[in-house]
Design a protein around this motif. Structure first.
Motif, PDB file in Angstrom:
ATOM      1  N   MET A  53       0.833  -1.210   0.000  1.00  0.00           N
ATOM      2  CA  MET A  53       0.000   0.000   0.000  1.00  0.00           C
ATOM      3  C   MET A  53       0.866   1.258   0.000  1.00  0.00           C
ATOM      4  SD  MET A  53      -3.139  -1.180   2.564  1.00  0.00           S
ATOM      5  CE  MET A  53      -2.908   0.270   3.514  1.00  0.00           C
ATOM      6  N   SER A  54       1.925   1.263   0.780  1.00  0.00           N
ATOM      7  CA  SER A  54       2.811   2.427   0.854  1.00  0.00           C
ATOM      8  C   SER A  54       3.464   2.710  -0.497  1.00  0.00           C
ATOM      9  CB  SER A  54       3.901   2.205   1.906  1.00  0.00           C
ATOM     10  OG  SER A  54       3.353   2.044   3.166  1.00  0.00           O
ATOM     11  N   VAL A  55       3.932   1.672  -1.157  1.00  0.00           N
ATOM     12  CA  VAL A  55       4.592   1.842  -2.456  1.00  0.00           C
ATOM     13  C   VAL A  55       3.605   2.358  -3.498  1.00  0.00           C
ATOM     14  CG1 VAL A  55       5.649   0.579  -4.375  1.00  0.00           C
ATOM     15  CG2 VAL A  55       6.456   0.208  -2.042  1.00  0.00           C
ATOM     16  N   LEU A  56       2.417   1.786  -3.546  1.00  0.00           N
ATOM     17  CA  LEU A  56       1.426   2.220  -4.533  1.00  0.00           C
ATOM     18  C   LEU A  56       1.025   3.676  -4.296  1.00  0.00           C
ATOM     19  CD1 LEU A  56      -0.780  -0.995  -4.720  1.00  0.00           C
ATOM     20  CD2 LEU A  56       0.943  -0.209  -6.366  1.00  0.00           C
ATOM     21  N   GLU A  57       0.816   4.046  -3.046  1.00  0.00           N
ATOM     22  CA  GLU A  57       0.474   5.430  -2.714  1.00  0.00           C
ATOM     23  C   GLU A  57       1.614   6.366  -3.100  1.00  0.00           C
ATOM     24  OE1 GLU A  57       0.033   7.860   1.371  1.00  0.00           O
ATOM     25  OE2 GLU A  57      -1.293   6.121   1.181  1.00  0.00           O
ATOM     26  N   HIS A  58       2.835   5.961  -2.823  1.00  0.00           N
ATOM     27  CA  HIS A  58       4.015   6.760  -3.165  1.00  0.00           C
ATOM     28  C   HIS A  58       4.111   6.971  -4.677  1.00  0.00           C
ATOM     29  CE1 HIS A  58       8.150   8.233  -3.036  1.00  0.00           C
ATOM     30  NE2 HIS A  58       8.433   7.348  -3.977  1.00  0.00           N
ATOM     31  N   MET A  59       3.914   5.903  -5.433  1.00  0.00           N
ATOM     32  CA  MET A  59       4.016   6.014  -6.899  1.00  0.00           C
ATOM     33  C   MET A  59       2.922   6.916  -7.459  1.00  0.00           C
ATOM     34  SD  MET A  59       5.163   2.201  -8.052  1.00  0.00           S
ATOM     35  CE  MET A  59       5.285   2.667  -9.782  1.00  0.00           C
ATOM     36  N   THR A  73      -4.726  -0.774  -4.623  1.00  0.00           N
ATOM     37  CA  THR A  73      -4.300  -1.906  -3.795  1.00  0.00           C
ATOM     38  C   THR A  73      -5.250  -3.099  -3.928  1.00  0.00           C
ATOM     39  OG1 THR A  73      -3.387  -0.338  -2.207  1.00  0.00           O
ATOM     40  CG2 THR A  73      -3.677  -2.588  -1.456  1.00  0.00           C
ATOM     41  N   GLU A  74      -6.544  -2.831  -3.964  1.00  0.00           N
ATOM     42  CA  GLU A  74      -7.531  -3.917  -4.020  1.00  0.00           C
ATOM     43  C   GLU A  74      -7.456  -4.704  -5.324  1.00  0.00           C
ATOM     44  OE1 GLU A  74      -8.986  -0.478  -3.986  1.00  0.00           O
ATOM     45  OE2 GLU A  74      -8.162  -0.484  -1.975  1.00  0.00           O
TER      46      GLU A  74
END
Length: 130
Positions: free
Chosen positions: A48-54, A65-66
């Motif tokens: 989740m952190s990586v996807l939000e960061h990207m 994420t889902e």
């Protein structure tokens, strides 16, 4: 030794290890299940952190994420692999310092991102290519 004593000894020698093995496996299974749950939560948090960061930093249009599915058949050496459409993500085992390397690839558009998530949640970019 009489035959009755030999049979009793043989039965005892066979039964005790079997029961001991059954008890030990139950205890290990409980610990393994607990470790697996904590690992899964940590991996989900990393993902989740990586996807939000990207999405926020690099403005890459990446699935939410889902939408990511674990690729259990490709898991090896402690790596966690996920897929979403043409996107692939690999989360490597944590280093001794607690950092987790992550690689995200979109094969369709030749986009990839590499970085690491530090134990405190900070994300360090290593590479981005679009």
């Amino acid at each position: 030794m009489n035959p009755k004593s030999i049979r009793l000894f043989a039965l005892f020698a066979f039964v005790v290890p079997v029961f001991t093995g059954c008890l030990t496996n139950g205890q290990i299974s409980d610990r393994d299940a607990e470790a697996k749950n904590s690992t899964s939560e940590r991996i989900k948090l990393t993902q989740m952190s990586v996807l939000e960061h990207m999405n926020s930093t690099h403005h890459v249009s990446i699935p939410a994420t889902e939408e990511w599915q674990a690729d259990a058949s490709a898991r090896s050496n402690g790596e966690y692999r996920f897929r979403s459409g043409g996107w692939k993500m690999v989360i490597y085992p944590a280093t001794d310092e607690g950092n987790q390397r992550v690689v995200v690839i979109d094969a369709e558009s030749d986009t990839f991102w590499c970085g690491s998530v530090e134990p405190d949640g900070d994300i360090a970019d290593t590479c981005l290519m679009r």
